[in-house]
Scaffold this active site. Sequence first.
Site, PDB file in Angstrom:
ATOM      1  N   LYS A 166     -49.665 -83.222-136.457  1.00 46.84           N
ATOM      2  CA  LYS A 166     -48.478 -83.474-137.279  1.00 46.84           C
ATOM      3  C   LYS A 166     -47.943 -82.167-137.867  1.00 46.84           C
ATOM      4  CE  LYS A 166     -48.290 -87.079-140.033  1.00 46.84           C
ATOM      5  NZ  LYS A 166     -48.453 -87.990-141.189  1.00 46.84           N
ATOM      6  N   GLU A 203     -58.951 -77.370-135.386  1.00 47.83           N
ATOM      7  CA  GLU A 203     -59.560 -77.670-134.084  1.00 47.83           C
ATOM      8  C   GLU A 203     -58.498 -77.749-132.992  1.00 47.83           C
ATOM      9  OE1 GLU A 203     -62.018 -80.017-137.200  1.00 47.83           O
ATOM     10  OE2 GLU A 203     -59.922 -79.470-136.854  1.00 47.83           O
ATOM     11  N   GLY A 239     -52.934 -90.921-139.713  1.00 50.82           N
ATOM     12  CA  GLY A 239     -53.464 -90.519-138.417  1.00 50.82           C
ATOM     13  C   GLY A 239     -54.159 -91.633-137.668  1.00 50.82           C
ATOM     14  N   ARG A 240     -54.982 -92.403-138.372  1.00 47.81           N
ATOM     15  CA  ARG A 240     -55.738 -93.463-137.698  1.00 47.81           C
ATOM     16  C   ARG A 240     -54.881 -94.682-137.381  1.00 47.81           C
ATOM     17  NH1 ARG A 240     -57.074 -92.284-142.704  1.00 47.81           N
ATOM     18  NH2 ARG A 240     -57.083 -93.818-144.388  1.00 47.81           N
ATOM     19  N   GLU A 253     -63.044 -94.397-142.407  1.00 45.98           N
ATOM     20  CA  GLU A 253     -62.167 -93.425-143.066  1.00 45.98           C
ATOM     21  C   GLU A 253     -61.240 -94.129-144.049  1.00 45.98           C
ATOM     22  OE1 GLU A 253     -60.777 -89.622-141.110  1.00 45.98           O
ATOM     23  OE2 GLU A 253     -58.891 -90.736-141.133  1.00 45.98           O
ATOM     24  N   HIS A 263     -79.889-103.016-123.647  1.00 49.18           N
ATOM     25  CA  HIS A 263     -81.046-102.233-123.235  1.00 49.18           C
ATOM     26  C   HIS A 263     -81.235-101.006-124.110  1.00 49.18           C
ATOM     27  CE1 HIS A 263     -81.769-104.496-119.470  1.00 49.18           C
ATOM     28  NE2 HIS A 263     -80.467-104.744-119.573  1.00 49.18           N
ATOM     29  N   LYS A 285     -63.784 -78.944-144.535  1.00 46.46           N
ATOM     30  CA  LYS A 285     -62.815 -78.058-143.892  1.00 46.46           C
ATOM     31  C   LYS A 285     -62.610 -76.793-144.723  1.00 46.46           C
ATOM     32  CE  LYS A 285     -59.952 -81.555-141.561  1.00 46.46           C
ATOM     33  NZ  LYS A 285     -58.584 -82.105-141.472  1.00 46.46           N
TER      34      LYS A 285
END
Length: 531
Positions: free
Chosen positions: A218, A224, A275-276, A361, A392, A501
Amino acid sequence: MALSFTRTRCDRTPAWAQLQAHFAASGSALDVRDAFASDAQRFARLSQEAPHVFADLSKNRIDATTEALLLDLARQSGLEAHRDAMFAGEKINHTEGRAVWHVLLRHPNKQPNWPVEQAQQAGAAIENIAIELPKVHATLDAMLAYAEAVRADESITDIVNIGIGGSDLGPQMAVLALQSFAHAGKRLHFVSNVDGHELAAVLPQLKAANTLFLIASKTFTTIETMTNARSAKAWFAAQGGTDVARHFAALTTNVAAAAEFGISTTFPFWDWVGGRYSLWSAIGLPVAIAIGAAGFRDLLAGAHAMDEHFRSAPLERNLPVRLGLLDVWYRNFHGFTSRSIAPYHSALRRVPAYLQQLEMESNGKRVDGQGQALPFDTSPVLWGEPGTNGQHAYFQMLHQGTDIVPVEFIAVKKPRHDLASHHSQLLANVLAQAQALMVGKSDAGGHKHFTGNRPSTFLLLDDLTPASLGALIALQEHRVFVTGSLWGINSFDQWGVELGKVLAKDIEPRLTSGDATGLDASTAGLLARLR
């Protein structure tokens, strides 16, 4: 900031005390097997059809009294008014002064039938739908036109989405889920981690002349994402690439920074899109490239159908509300600390990771909207793997472990392959696991004893399509809203992401200089060893 509604934290309502008394008297000891034996209509009463999703809640530790009290809790907490305020565009994300309007991203291009005027008359800070909705559709139309152009360009064989968090988890999950609808001539790659091993594993598969990089940030400053973007650009140049404007596009509001990078094709989104919750925005461009404009519009339509269900269905038959109330019952009364997500469809294998961000979050908060410490627990831990792999791996603990973990099974009725017997085995397994968790098995020796009465929810799609996936994800978004609303928290900020951060920016130059001034002994010791 004035709001048009009042929220009451759930523990401050009469229904909370009534639920505590009910739990102590009988709710904690409810045995689902006995409940089925005494109520022939239990399955019918505790299952329902919602848009594109059928849900069976009957294997959960709830009865009619529990559900009635939970519905009272929702009403007394002001859930309905809070929900309506979100749809109207009120700035319910009060810590950031923003609306929470991902529902607008999937609304048709016509004036919504939402209670905007009522909110405005109450003096609420509110976004202007008449201004924002045309912007949404202008961006959507431009993004989908670009997606179709990429799909038609045979020289572009690989698309690399570079983003992190909501700019990665949602698009990656959806592209994998809808692989049956994907363009056969396009390969989609996702790079999120700043760990260079991830990008380094993708680049050898590419040719500069045939690759499109999508930079999803954004602000165009996410560390990152921009680290990976700069490395991708350097690789592109080293491979003889010269036309950055053709081979890079940006999903960002920072057009100036993108232009400085060399990118001329940008698609914006808005500060009222968390964001999510951004899959439905320009962040969904890789999904649109994979499944096409019509498929992406179907994704939006499925989500919108669930929005309308959440907005208008009575609470008693409102699936996001029922799921959210069940979550409160388990977290705050039974004390269950986690929920396992078990999608019995390999294409849904990234759904657990997507839901982790969506719920943890959003609702991993320890203070309420006024900043006061909460006296009860909030978000459970979400985790899981697709079936039958999970059987399993960790189902041993689900059946015989000391912790009780509610399980959410997700199954799809129709397969999209023609391999004989595979799908019937898959469906037999998901039905059997849900049944086994409930019924258990007696064994005097102990080792083969299954206590049973272990709760599960069953979500069933007739087919895994863009529309049904959209509805499934919107269902989960609104369920998270419900629990956060009752808990009195702000589900739409994420300050807990920031501290690490900030500290990382301080530590990175120390890895070169070796300066440990002001660091705690552990961090200083590890810094020395890493140098």
